[in-house]
Scaffold this motif. Structure first.
Motif, PDB file in Angstrom:
ATOM      1  N   GLY A  36       0.768  -1.231   0.000  1.00  0.00           N
ATOM      2  CA  GLY A  36       0.000   0.000   0.000  1.00  0.00           C
ATOM      3  C   GLY A  36       0.801   1.284   0.000  1.00  0.00           C
ATOM      4  N   LEU A  37       2.117   1.195  -0.165  1.00  0.00           N
ATOM      5  CA  LEU A  37       2.936   2.407  -0.209  1.00  0.00           C
ATOM      6  C   LEU A  37       2.847   3.060  -1.583  1.00  0.00           C
ATOM      7  N   SER A  38       2.864   4.372  -1.594  1.00  0.00           N
ATOM      8  CA  SER A  38       2.887   5.115  -2.857  1.00  0.00           C
ATOM      9  C   SER A  38       4.329   5.288  -3.321  1.00  0.00           C
ATOM     10  N   ALA A  39       4.496   5.640  -4.575  1.00  0.00           N
ATOM     11  CA  ALA A  39       5.835   5.896  -5.113  1.00  0.00           C
ATOM     12  C   ALA A  39       6.530   7.009  -4.327  1.00  0.00           C
ATOM     13  N   PRO A  40       5.832   8.114  -4.003  1.00  0.00           N
ATOM     14  CA  PRO A  40       6.515   9.145  -3.205  1.00  0.00           C
ATOM     15  C   PRO A  40       6.940   8.645  -1.819  1.00  0.00           C
ATOM     16  N   GLU A  41       6.131   7.803  -1.177  1.00  0.00           N
ATOM     17  CA  GLU A  41       6.508   7.261   0.128  1.00  0.00           C
ATOM     18  C   GLU A  41       7.759   6.392   0.023  1.00  0.00           C
ATOM     19  N   MET A  42       7.839   5.601  -1.042  1.00  0.00           N
ATOM     20  CA  MET A  42       9.014   4.751  -1.222  1.00  0.00           C
ATOM     21  C   MET A  42      10.241   5.578  -1.571  1.00  0.00           C
ATOM     22  N   GLY A  43      10.058   6.645  -2.334  1.00  0.00           N
ATOM     23  CA  GLY A  43      11.166   7.547  -2.640  1.00  0.00           C
ATOM     24  C   GLY A  43      11.707   8.208  -1.384  1.00  0.00           C
ATOM     25  N   LEU A  44      10.798   8.613  -0.492  1.00  0.00           N
ATOM     26  CA  LEU A  44      11.238   9.192   0.781  1.00  0.00           C
ATOM     27  C   LEU A  44      11.963   8.150   1.629  1.00  0.00           C
TER      28      LEU A  44
END
Length: 179
Positions: free
Chosen positions: A92-100
Motif C-alpha cells: 500500500g505504499l505510494s511511489a513518493p513514500e518509497m522515494g522518501l
C-alpha cells in the motif's frame, strides 16, 4: 554474472520444493533471491522463517517495507531496493513514500524516526548510543517495536550482503540506490 548458482524450481526437492511451491502460490513467481538462497536449504528456510515471524510483528507491513527500502539504499543493494519497492507497492505504499524511504525520510515524524534509526544501525554497525533509542521512545515506539526495527534491519542486512556476494540477477522492476 551470478557467483552462486540458483536452484531451478523443476529440480527442487524437500524443503526447497515446499518453499518454492508456497512462493509460487503466494506471489505467482519464485524470486531469484529465493532460488539462489536455495543453494543451502538451511539458509533459505532460516530466511523464510525469520521473515514469517516478522509478519507477526507489531510494525505494519508497509513500515517494514519502508525500513527495508532505507536499509537497501544504505547498503547500495539494488536487488533488495527493487524487490522492496515492488513489495512496498503491494503493502500500500505510494511511489513518493518509497522515494522518501530510500532517503530514510517519511511524511510523518514517527516513521521518519524509525527510518533514520535503521540507517544509523547500518552505518554504525549497531554501535549506537542509548540516546538513539530514546529518540525512538520519544517518537512513541515501545521496546518491542524497537526490537522489531532492529530485526527488520538485520534480516535486510543479510539479504543485502548475500545479493552483493551472489550478484543475484534482479527480477523486479529495477530501482537503483541513490547515495
Amino acid at each position: 554474472m551470478q557467483t552462486i548458482r540458483q536452484v531451478e524450481p523443476a529440480s527442487a526437492t524437500g524443503r526447497n520444493k515446499q518453499i518454492f511451491d508456497g512462493l509460487q502460490k503466494a506471489l505467482g513467481t519464485i524470486p531469484n533471491l529465493m532460488k539462489t538462497l536455495a543453494s543451502s536449504p538451511a539458509a533459505l528456510h532460516a530466511y523464510m522463517s525469520f521473515n514469517a515471524a516478522l509478519g507477526e510483528a507489531k510494525l505494519p507491513a508497509a513500515m517494514r517495507e519502508q525500513l527495508a527500502i532505507a536499509v537497501a539504499n544504505a547498503n547500495t543493494c539494488d536487488y533488495c531496493l527493487s524487490a522492496h519497492n515492488a513489495l512496498g507497492k503491494l503493502a500500500g505504499l505510494s511511489a513518493p513514500e518509497m522515494g522518501l524511504a530510500q532517503k530514510a525520510e517519511a511524511s510523518d515524524a514517527r516513521t521518519a524516526a524509525a527510518l533514520k534509526f535503521a540507517v544509523e544501525v547500518v552505518r554504525k554497525r549497531g554501535m549506537l548510543p542509548p540516546s538513539e533509542v530514546e529518540v525512538l521512545r520519544a517518537a512513541g515506539y515501545s521496546d518491542g517495536e524497537v526490537t522489531e526495527i532492529i530485526a527488520v534491519v538485520a534480516i535486510n542486512i543479510f539479504t543485502n550482503y548475500f545479493n552483493h556476494i551472489a550478484a543475484t540477477e534482479i527480477d523486479f522492476p529495477v530501482v537503483h540506490s541513490a547515495r
